[in-house]
Design a protein around this motif. Structure first.
Motif, PDB file in Angstrom:
ATOM      1  N   GLY A 116      -4.668   5.866  19.103  1.00  0.00           N
ATOM      2  CA  GLY A 116      -5.989   5.100  19.141  1.00  0.00           C
ATOM      3  C   GLY A 116      -6.658   5.364  17.703  1.00  0.00           C
ATOM      4  O   GLY A 116      -7.487   4.661  17.282  1.00  0.00           O
ATOM      5  N   LEU A 171      -6.870   1.873  21.630  1.00  0.00           N
ATOM      6  CA  LEU A 171      -6.664   2.760  22.957  1.00  0.00           C
ATOM      7  C   LEU A 171      -5.846   1.774  23.841  1.00  0.00           C
ATOM      8  O   LEU A 171      -5.201   2.160  24.626  1.00  0.00           O
ATOM      9  CB  LEU A 171      -7.569   3.660  23.132  1.00  0.00           C
ATOM     10  CG  LEU A 171      -8.003   4.888  22.418  1.00  0.00           C
ATOM     11  CD1 LEU A 171      -9.125   5.553  22.711  1.00  0.00           C
ATOM     12  CD2 LEU A 171      -6.713   5.805  22.512  1.00  0.00           C
ATOM     13  N   ALA A 220     -11.042   6.032  25.902  1.00  0.00           N
ATOM     14  CA  ALA A 220      -9.593   5.408  26.558  1.00  0.00           C
ATOM     15  C   ALA A 220      -9.950   4.903  27.809  1.00  0.00           C
ATOM     16  O   ALA A 220      -9.385   4.041  28.110  1.00  0.00           O
ATOM     17  CB  ALA A 220      -8.655   6.319  26.511  1.00  0.00           C
TER      18      ALA A 220
END
Length: 630
Positions: free
Chosen positions: A122, A146, A189
């Protein structure tokens, strides 16, 4: 005071992240159920890709399909470039019901896409920039990456997996700083989290990573923070994309180059291209309503082929990596130092039974075969030696390579300050869409954006919206980590000895796991060749790559040259240059039988393979001694 300001900024971004974590990432499952007819297109594509009785059409049929396009009956989309983005564009467009062709000058993943860091991430560094610059744009990039990280892993979980990465801390402020930052990474996330990050004491850290130094420059290890990102076999993933696109209906052709563009009289719109097949030497025309330029660092040369005064949009950056023996890092745990003594990031990651260390980030020129400089290799070895208790030696370098990152500049921007790690889609000439920049992790969404632009430009009638977010690649549907046991229990490796005698051998765990992870549910096809065609012998001592793989890749994965196999179908060139060199004669022998090569072609392949391997600076072909790395 500076530390207090840092934590205030972290708190501000945590608040933004907490509010956005569960709304910034689209819910693909819900969105797809609302698309009505698009479900039929998705189901049809998924069936063709997962059907174990179907094989990828042969190369000749792909070339015939491309030649079959005419000015009156053109393809919808012609993609130039067979890297991750180009193959992603072909797959996306084909699964929407469009007629698609793809041309690649060398081989699928022959450029940047096979020379990556092998991480699906990410962007922890981008998150840090978002915090200290209070930059919501950077934060959105992390949200996006992500979300895509999880999709890439889920869609090809035989080739991708989560990897814990350890960040060492040598004072208590670093412990708090990295712990807070990586907890924020978890928060961003959201529901696409791989695993939670956590702190380990110094003793626990050394137990997990035995070669980690307990002190650096009189600073003792206070502990580590471990977080999770993804890891992949990049070129195998790229080849899987090409094969999946082919099964979905795209006509894909490697070793074929665009030499000129066709233009529409009056409007000057790009309407296709003249193609040269490098294997046969033949040239032919391909017509398309829209051409997508997905050639990575080479996109400017393609744009200038169509328009001489095209404004450059690539700022190339070189990333060098070295491969070391497995004992440098434990299996299943990486080491990432966010800030070395000169401010750069350094990492060591376990990969396919060896250790990758890197990387550099420096300006470079664009070339077909970039080579690492000795000072870049020296920098990496110096940097990792500071954090290890094992002696770091130049002679341990099994392979070293350089990749070119195509950092993008929007050609419509007023200044070069727009250089970004994000991607750019533009149409600076009617009918020619360029997609560049970005990174491996976001290839799927980059492809989606490019196809959306192509549909708008060409006013294309398409069957569905994008479905690739939940489309498993070939070999992934039905695979699980225990699949290798079927190979180990049901197949043997029949090997031909030097005297010509056929000797049965066990399908050992290492070979079975290798085949299972490289080919997914198609691994049994390779195992059958090993057993029934007496090709169960390893190509190189110490590596589980089998002779059967050469035959299989030649028949079903567009493997046309020795380098195609050494670098992209297997990873021998990247893992161990010297072992790859020893495997060349047998690879030539097998490919010669599959492709009916004459003696002249075999000699050419031998020369090209050794020239290619010379660009990988192992200890054998680039010795270096400075007293520290003897």
């Amino acid at each position: 005071m500076a530390a207090l300001l840092r934590f205030r900024r972290i708190g501000a971004v945590v608040a933004v992240a907490g509010a956005a974590a569960y709304v910034a990432i689209p819910n693909y499952g819900t969105a797809f159920s609302d698309r009505g007819a698009s479900a039929d297109a998705f189901a049809a594509a998924k069936h063709r890709i997962s059907d174990s009785s179907l094989y990828v059409p042969q190369r000749a049929s792909h070339e015939s399909a491309l030649i079959g396009s005419t000015a009156n009956n053109p393809l919808d989309v012609l993609v130039i470039g067979g890297g991750a983005t180009g193959c992603g564009v072909a797959l996306d467009a084909a699964t929407r019901g469009l007629r698609v062709g793809l041309i690649e000058r060398e081989d699928f993943s022959s450029g940047t896409s096979s020379r990556s860091t092998k991480l699906i991430h990410g962007g922890v560094r981008y998150l840090e920039k978002a915090v200290f610059n209070l930059d919501y744009g950077q934060l959105k990039l992390v949200f996006h990456a992500l979300a895509e990280r999880k999709q890439v892993i889920d869609n090809a979980h035989h080739l991708c997996h989560s990897l814990p990465c350890m960040t060492p801390c040598f004072n208590w402020f670093e412990v708090i700083y990295y712990w807070a930052g990586l907890k924020m990474y978890d928060l961003v996330a959201g529901r696409r989290l791989l695993h939670l990050s956590r702190y380990y004491s110094a003793d626990e850290s050394v137990e997990l990573f035995p070669t980690l130094a307990r002190s650096v420059k009189d600073k003792s290890l206070k502990g580590t923070v471990v977080y999770f990102d993804g890891q992949m076999n990049d070129s195998r993933l790229n080849v899987a994309l090409a094969c999946t696109a082919a099964l979905a209906g795209a006509a894909v052709l490697n070793h074929a180059e665009v030499v000129s563009f066709h233009r529409e009289e009056g409007t000057n719109r790009v309407r296709g291209a003249r193609i040269k097949n490098h294997l046969s030497g033949n040239e032919f025309d391909v017509y398309a309503k829209v051409v997508v330029n997905a050639t990575g660092p080479f996109c400017d040369s393609v744009r200038k082929m169509a328009q001489n005064d095209a404004k450059p949009m690539i700022c190339p950056s070189s990333g060098v990596h070295v491969v070391l023996p497995d004992y440098y890092s434990p299996e299943g745990m990486g080491l990432i130092v966010p800030k070395t003594k000169d401010g750069r990031v350094i990492f060591m990651l376990p990969w396919l039974g060896r250790t990758i260390a890197g990387t550099t980030d420096s300006n470079t020129t664009i070339t077909m075969l970039p080579e690492p400089h000795e000072d870049e290799i020296e920098f990496i070895l110096d940097a990792i030696s500071d954090y290890l208790n094992v002696k770091v030696r130049r002679i341990d370098v099994l392979s070293a390579w350089s990749g070119i990152r195509p950092l993008a500049i929007d050609p419509k921007a007023k200044s070069t300050e727009s250089i970004s790690r994000d991607h750019v889609v533009c149409e600076d000439l009617p009918g020619l869409i360029t997609i560049t920049g970005g990174k491996w992790t976001t290839y799927r969404s980059m492809a989606e954006d490019a196809v959306d632009a192509a549909i708008k430009s060409g006013k294309l009638i398409h069957a569905s919206q994008c479905v690739t977010h939940q489309l498993k690649l070939v070999g992934a549907d039905g695979w699980d980590p225990s699949s290798f046991t079927i190979l180990a229990q049901q197949y043997v490796r029949m090997k031909k000895s030097n005297s010509g005698k056929i000797v049965p051998g066990v399908m050992d765990t290492a070979a079975a796991k290798h085949l299972s992870h490289a080919y997914g549910t198609l691994a049994e096809r390779v195992a059958s060749i090993a057993q029934n065609e007496n090709m169960g012998k390893r190509l190189a001592h110490g590596y589980p790559v089998l002779e059967a793989e050469v035959a299989y890749c030649a028949r079903h994965e567009f493997c046309e040259t020795v380098v195609d196999f050494l670098a992209r179908r297997s990873r021998l060139a990247f893992l161990d240059t010297n072992a790859a060199g020893r495997a060349v004669p047998r690879i030539i022998e097998i490919l010669a039988g599959e492709h009916k090569w004459d003696k002249r072609r075999q000699k050419e392949e031998l020369l090209k393979a050794h020239e290619f391997l010379e660009t990988f600076k192992s200890s054998k072909n680039a010795r270096f001694h400075d007293g520290k790395h003897k």
